[in-house]
Structures are given as C-alpha cells and as structure tokens.
Scaffold this active site. Structure first.
Site, short mmCIF file in Angstrom:
data_model
loop_
_atom_site.label_atom_id
_atom_site.label_comp_id
_atom_site.label_asym_id
_atom_site.label_seq_id
_atom_site.Cartn_x
_atom_site.Cartn_y
_atom_site.Cartn_z
N LYS A 113 56.74 21.46 112.68
CA LYS A 113 56.39 20.29 111.81
C LYS A 113 55.20 20.73 110.89
O LYS A 113 54.30 21.16 111.28
CB LYS A 113 56.08 19.16 112.38
CG LYS A 113 55.35 18.06 111.45
CD LYS A 113 55.02 16.76 112.43
CE LYS A 113 54.27 15.76 111.57
NZ LYS A 113 53.83 14.67 112.15
N ASP B 6 49.16 13.96 106.03
CA ASP B 6 49.96 12.77 106.21
C ASP B 6 49.39 11.61 105.97
O ASP B 6 48.32 11.12 106.60
CB ASP B 6 50.50 12.66 107.63
CG ASP B 6 51.21 11.74 108.24
OD1 ASP B 6 51.65 10.91 107.40
OD2 ASP B 6 51.43 11.54 109.72
N LYS C 147 47.87 4.98 106.45
CA LYS C 147 47.04 4.99 107.47
C LYS C 147 45.61 4.48 107.25
O LYS C 147 45.26 4.32 105.82
CB LYS C 147 46.75 6.49 107.87
CG LYS C 147 48.03 7.32 108.47
CD LYS C 147 47.67 8.52 108.83
CE LYS C 147 48.77 9.50 109.69
NZ LYS C 147 48.85 8.88 111.07
N ASP D 37 48.14 18.28 109.99
CA ASP D 37 49.69 17.56 110.53
C ASP D 37 50.66 18.71 110.23
O ASP D 37 51.81 18.74 110.41
CB ASP D 37 49.80 16.40 109.78
CG ASP D 37 50.79 15.43 110.68
OD1 ASP D 37 51.08 15.62 111.85
OD2 ASP D 37 51.50 14.66 110.06
N ASP E 251 55.15 6.13 108.55
CA ASP E 251 53.85 6.96 109.11
C ASP E 251 54.79 7.74 110.27
O ASP E 251 54.00 8.57 111.10
CB ASP E 251 52.92 6.13 109.72
CG ASP E 251 51.67 7.03 110.12
OD1 ASP E 251 51.85 8.22 109.70
OD2 ASP E 251 50.72 6.62 110.42
N GLU F 76 56.94 9.79 110.39
CA GLU F 76 57.76 10.90 109.28
C GLU F 76 57.94 12.38 110.00
O GLU F 76 58.98 12.94 109.63
CB GLU F 76 56.75 11.15 108.14
CG GLU F 76 55.70 12.26 108.15
CD GLU F 76 54.68 11.94 109.08
OE1 GLU F 76 54.38 10.72 109.52
OE2 GLU F 76 53.96 12.85 109.61
N ARG G 38 59.17 12.96 112.92
CA ARG G 38 60.70 13.06 113.63
C ARG G 38 61.80 13.12 112.24
O ARG G 38 62.86 13.69 112.59
CB ARG G 38 60.76 11.89 114.42
CG ARG G 38 60.63 10.67 113.89
CD ARG G 38 60.32 9.30 114.85
NE ARG G 38 58.97 9.35 115.21
CZ ARG G 38 58.39 8.66 116.10
NH1 ARG G 38 59.24 7.67 116.52
NH2 ARG G 38 57.18 8.81 116.20
N1 BES Z 1 50.93 12.94 112.39
C1 BES Z 1 50.88 11.51 113.11
C2 BES Z 1 50.54 11.78 114.45
C3 BES Z 1 48.97 11.96 114.86
C4 BES Z 1 48.31 10.82 114.89
C5 BES Z 1 48.35 13.10 115.27
C6 BES Z 1 46.71 10.92 114.96
C7 BES Z 1 47.05 13.27 115.34
C8 BES Z 1 46.17 12.18 115.59
C9 BES Z 1 52.27 11.15 112.97
O1 BES Z 1 53.11 11.35 111.70
C10 BES Z 1 52.03 9.89 113.22
O2 BES Z 1 51.37 8.99 112.35
N2 BES Z 1 52.60 9.12 114.33
C11 BES Z 1 52.59 7.54 114.43
C12 BES Z 1 53.99 7.21 114.99
C13 BES Z 1 53.95 5.70 114.86
C14 BES Z 1 53.96 5.27 113.64
C15 BES Z 1 55.15 5.40 115.89
C16 BES Z 1 51.39 7.59 115.41
O3 BES Z 1 51.16 8.38 116.28
O4 BES Z 1 50.58 6.51 115.34
ZN ZN Z 2 52.36 13.10 110.86
MN MN Z 3 52.55 10.09 110.43
#
Ligand code: BES
Ligand code: ZN
Ligand code: MN
Length: 486
Positions: free
Chosen positions: A258, A263, A270, A281, A340, A342, A344
C-alpha cells in the site's frame, strides 16, 4: 562500506576500534584480549565502569595495541534473539559515534551461528548510518569504511561472509524504505514513486519496471483503486517491479505494498492532530522497494513481483463520497461507507491484478488500520492469512530477524460485518477493525495462497524519534531467503 570475515590473529589486526560483546564473566576471546591488556577489562568490571549488563557500554583506550580502542558492550541477560539484536544495534550505533574508519567485530559472543550474527551485525552497521536528507543534497560521507567480522576458526569465515552480504543488503533495503517513507508527501507523490521504481531497475539485468497510469487502470476496470485517487490532483500509478532471479517457469512471490502517499481520510476527513504522520501511509509500498533493492544486492535465486498501488487520498469536489458504490476489477461492487478506509480499496484491485502473474504466494503489506495499534501496540505487526504454512513461515522469518508479527483470525463471524444493502460489500465493518479489513481483502484473494501484514504500528516511530523503521523488510527477506534455498 566494506565488510569482510577473518580468522587471522586478532592481536595483529590493525584497526581503530575493536568491538567486544561480553558479559561480566569474561570468556573465550574476551579472556584472551583481557590477558593481552594485562587485565584491563577485568579492572573495568571490578571498578564498576563496565557492568556487562545488557546493551551497556564502555570504551577502553589501549595505548599502542593493534586496536586503538575497545568498545565493550554488555551481553548479560541477552537470552533471546530480540535481545541479542538489541546488543548488536547498540554496538553499531556506538561504533558510529567514534571517529573510526576501520573496525574489528568479535563474533563469538552469542552462539555458533556466524551467518546469523554476521548478518545482524552488517544490517545494524548499515541502519545506524541512516540519516534523513530529503530529496536534495547528498549527506556527508560516513567516516566508517570497513568492518571485519572476526571468528576463531577459518572454516567459520565462509558462513560469516554469506551473512555479511545478506545483512548488508537487508540494512540497505531498510534504509531505502526509510528514505522514501520519511520524504514529505509534497515530494513523495505517486509520480515520484514511479520515477524511483524506474531508477531502481535501471541497469539491472534481473529487474524490469512497468508503470500503469490511470487510463491503463481504467481500461482494466480498477474502479475501486481509482475512486481513491479521484479527489487528488496527483494521478495514481500502479507500479510493477519484477525481479527475476530464477528461471521464468518458477512461479513468483508477489508482494503488494500500500502506498497512499498522503491519507487525509478524503471526505471522511481525519482529525488534525498528528495528521502529518499520514505521509507514512506509503510504508507498505516503501517496504516493497526495500525488498527489491535487497534482492538486487543479494541476487537471490527466486522470482518476485512487487506491485505498489500509489495514490493520494484527498477531499475535493470530485472526490468519492460516503455511500458511493464502486466496481472493483474483480467485478464485485463496494459501498464506500468511509473514504478513510481507502487502503483496502486500492489493495483489492492490486490483489486482483496480482493473479495474472500466476503467483506461488501473494503477500500484501499495508499501514491499514489504527486498530492494529490497539491490539498489538507498536511492537508487532498483525498477520492474517488464508494458509497456515505461509503464516508459519512469515512468523518464523519475523522471529529470526527480530522483526516480528502475530497472527489474528480471519473467521466468517467477522466477515459478516461487511454486509451492505447496496453493494456486494461495504468497505468497513464494526468491531475488530484489523480483522474486518483483512476479511475485506480475503474476498479478493481466494485463488491463491495469501498473507496480509498490517504494519500501521511498526512502520514508523512517533514522538521525538519520529521516522520510518524500515520494517518489515527484514521479515520479508528472511522469508524469501528461506524460500529461495528450499
Ligand atoms: N492509514 C490509515 C490507518 C492508520 C491509522 C495507520 C492511524 C496508522 C495510524 C487507514 O487508511 C485508515 O484511515 N483506517 C481507518 C479505517 C476505519 C475508517 C475503518 C482507521 O484505522 O481508523
Ligand atoms: Zn490509509
Ligand atoms: Mn485512511
């Protein structure tokens, strides 16, 4: 940096620093050195200047001996792989702080596995030289020019030399990954990553790079991936790097990393706090670059395809909105309940694309969920897999390299949470966010052996030491090395 292995008479090798890893009970070479220094090491222990405790240190000047100084690093209590690695990393960074050009590393401190010890030594020496220097000026050349790994028997130098080549490659690969990941998102765009992929393969007989642009991805039906880059002025790229170290007929391991170069969360924006860290990311993609670099250095006899979907996730008038339904390359439709989630969405199309390489195994690497930090902290990567043997191989690769993962389940009770009233699936579930994210990916990986590494906790450090770690390059390389030799 030059690494070599030697079993020559230790008291005659002229160096700036000799590195001795020892506990408070001097043994073998430590004893021999102490004798040659008329008990100077014992005296340091007796006086309390050097305790021998884990990763503590002391520098002894030798006044006219072959080695100008001896760097003592404590090994007491180093009973696990993890602790031995910690000792070697402390030794390497202390060595870097001295004005040494030539060093001699005594390699009989832990066990008889000289290939492993030499590899961790070379890796630590390389990673301790890493310094962020942006995309512009080259950093100051390192003072340290050569490190000799010393072992007592000539026969041991063969395996030590192998370990040096391997560890040097892994360390450089980690530094490659860190350099890309640390680079701010205004420089490190999807196009920048594509240019770096071309640069990596340039002049390399075993590596070819192919870049799929948005028009190519549209033609392939990658509606899910393209829904993420829709709101950004930076066009997305699907970067494909193929390393061919074995005959063409050998099925490849496909690594999918990825690379969301930034992000923001998109329309599901966010919060502002710590958002700068979302430049990291793309660490999954960066680790794929690191592995390809290490494969070039080791020339492992294996075929590996690295696929890096690279996009930027931004809010905009033309960005994807919560509730939008997109069609993935697999034909399955997805209701984007949260923009968010994204990672996947880009991975599913890259994973479908991976099938065309007729893979032996597919491993994706992604900073996918904040939830993995809740589950495993910043110590351990999350591992999810549809194949027990593959999961076991990755777990042991992690243990051996000190770059560990822990397996979580992929059961259908979790998968149920992805149900949507308007598409084949939603892009988010409810509880157990790391598992539901992996369940989503599992719907695209049914045709091959697959593992998913969630590295959101391990790919970078926050706080005063903010920066990328280069993980999980060591785990992946250990897995590939073992596979290549079986
Ligand atoms: N890149 C983030 C995951 C992430 C969050 C990595 C914090 C490191 C620190 C990912 O794209 C994301 O935003 N995931 C969300 C998923 C949720 C919306 C189901 C998350 O983990 O909050
Ligand atoms: Zn992300
Ligand atoms: Mn995200």
């Amino acid at each position: 940096m030059e690494f070599n292995a030697s079993a020559a008479n230790l008291l005659n090798i002229k160096v700036d620093s000799l590195i001795l890893l020892t506990g408070s009970q001097l043994q073998n070479t430590a004893k021999l050195l102490d004798d040659s220094l008329n008990g100077a090491i014992q005296a340091l222990i007796k006086s309390g200047d050097f305790s021998g405790k884990l990763a503590t240190s002391c520098i002894l000047h030798t006044q006219g001996k072959a080695s100008k100084r001896i760097i003592l690093i404590g090994t007491d209590g180093a009973a696990t792989t993890q602790k031995m690695i910690k000792v070697m990393e402390s030794a390497a960074s202390l060595l870097r702080k001295t004005p040494s050009q030539k060093a001699l590393w005594i390699g009989d401190s832990f066990n008889d596995d000289h290939e492993w010890q030499a590899s961790i030594m070379a890796r630590s020496v390389q990673t301790s030289s890493y310094k962020y220097n942006g995309s512009s000026k080259p950093s100051k050349p390192n003072k340290l020019k050569s490190v000799t790994y010393w072992c007592a028997k000539k026969s041991q130098t063969v395996s030590a030399a192998k370990g040096l080549v391997y560890g040097n490659a892994v360390g450089n690969g980690m530094n490659t990954a860190r350099g890309l990941a640390d680079l701010p998102a205004n420089f490190c765009t999807p196009n920048y990553l594509a240019s770096q992929a071309k640069k990596l393969s340039k002049g390399q007989a075993k590596v070819t790079t192919n870049i799929l642009k948005e028009a190519d991805m549209k033609a392939l039906g990658m509606g899910s991936l393209l829904s993420v880059s829709a709101g950004s002025v930076e066009p997305g790229n699907l970067i494909v790097m193929s390393y061919q170290g074995a005959p063409k007929t050998a099925k490849p391991v496909v690594l999918v990393g990825k690379a969301v170069t930034f992000d923001t969360g998109g329309i599901s924006l966010k919060g502002g706090r710590g958002m700068d860290e979302m430049k990291f990311d793309m660490c999954g993609g960066a680790s794929v670059f690191g592995v390809i670099s290490a494969l070039i250095d080791t020339q492992l006899p294996i075929n590996v395809v690295g696929i890096v979907p690279a996009v930027e996730n931004m809010p905009a008038g033309n960005a994807t909105k919560p509730g939008d339904v997109v069609t993935s390359m697999s034909g399955q439709t997805i209701e984007v309940l949260n923009t968010d989630a994204e990672g996947r969405l880009i991975l599913c199309d890259a994973l479908t694309y991976a099938a065309r390489f007729k893979p032996d195994t597919v491993i994706d690497i992604a900073t996918l969920t904040g939830a993995v930090i809740g589950a495993l902290g910043k110590v351990t990567a999350g591992l999810l897999s549809n194949d027990d043997e593959l999961a076991g191989q990755l777990l042991s690769g992690g243990t051996l390299s000190g770059d560990r993962a822990w397996r979580l389940p992929l059961w259908e009770e979790y998968d149920k949470q992805l149900k949507s009233n308007f598409a084949d699936m939603a892009n988010i579930g409810g509880e157990a966010g790391t598992i539901t994210a992996a369940c989503f990916l599992a719907r695209f990986t049914r045709d091959y052996k697959w593992a998913h590494l969630d590295i959101a906790g391990t790919a970078w450090h926050s706080g005063p030491a903010k920066g990328a770690t280069g993980r999980p390059v060591p785990m992946l390389m250990e897995y590939l090395r073992t596979k290549a030799s079986s």
